[in-house]
Design a protein around this motif. Structure first.
Motif: not given
Length: 228
Positions: A24, A26, A30, A56-60, A63, A86, A90, A95
């Motif tokens: 995860h 994100g 980090q 991943g858990d957000g905009d690649s 992140y 997940h 996104w 990802w």
């Protein structure tokens, strides 16, 4: 330790797989956290490194570069990845690109003969078709014509039913976080056929990692994070 079936090669005795799942990366997880995970993996010196989804858990775009820390790990037989639910939230293709830039090979309804006695396959997450009807988890396609001891990477333990029918010896999964904190750890088993650790499903073994990172609040209570 995973007990081997009679048909497995003796050369697999002592073979070391390291599995991480549900990292995860994100807004919260980090560089510092990822570097710690990387160091622990390096200390384990795996023959094979696998990532079983929700990396991943957000905009690649913001992140994805954190995954480059994994580029310094060089297991004997490589690094492989399958998607979790997940990534589809996104933009899974972005990802997957981030994963590839780190030298990690995606196995999405695909397999690879690593050695004559070892076959590794992976599938899209079982929920993928809910996000894109054109994408479907397909253990049959992943199984291909692989021979030897056969391992399937599948994010959710629910994939065990199809995987066992295809003759896989071992399925490595994540997704559940084993509930992550009390009291969810007491009920997570009602929603998944298996929620943690090593399990026997018919003729196949299923190992469920209870999460290398965390989802939602930065909290774990009674459930440890895990590098398997």
């Amino acid at each position: 330790k995973i007990p081997l079936p009679e048909h497995a090669s003796d050369q697999l005795d002592g073979f070391k797989i390291v599995q991480i799942s549900d990292l995860h990366v994100g807004p919260i997880i980090q560089q510092k956290y990822v570097k710690s995970v990387v160091q622990q993996i390096q200390d384990l010196r795996p023959d094979l490194l696998v990532f079983t989804g929700d990396i991943g858990d957000g905009d690649s775009k913001y992140y994805g570069q954190e995954l480059l820390h994994f580029s310094g790990i060089h297991p004997t037989l490589g690094k492989f990845y399958v998607t979790g639910n997940h990534e589809y939230m996104w933009g899974y293709k972005d990802w997957v690109k981030s994963v590839q830039l780190a030298g990690i090979v995606p196995l999405l309804n695909q397999g690879i003969q690593l050695r004559e006695d070892l076959y590794l396959a992976g599938v899209h997450d079982i929920s993928a078709e809910n996000f894109d009807p054109a994408i479907k988890s397909n253990p049959i396609e992943a199984r291909g014509s692989g021979i030897g001891y056969k391992i399937l990477l599948a994010h959710q333990p629910k994939s065990c039913f199809q995987a066992e029918q295809q003759g896989f010896d071992l399925m490595l999964s994540g997704h559940t976080h084993n509930g992550q904190f009390f009291p969810f750890n007491l009920v997570v088993g009602f929603f998944n056929p298996y929620s943690r650790g090593l399990n026997q499903h018919g003729n196949m073994k299923v190992y469920v990692n209870q999460g290398t990172g965390f989802w939602g609040p930065p909290l774990r209570l009674g459930v440890k994070s895990e590098i398997s």
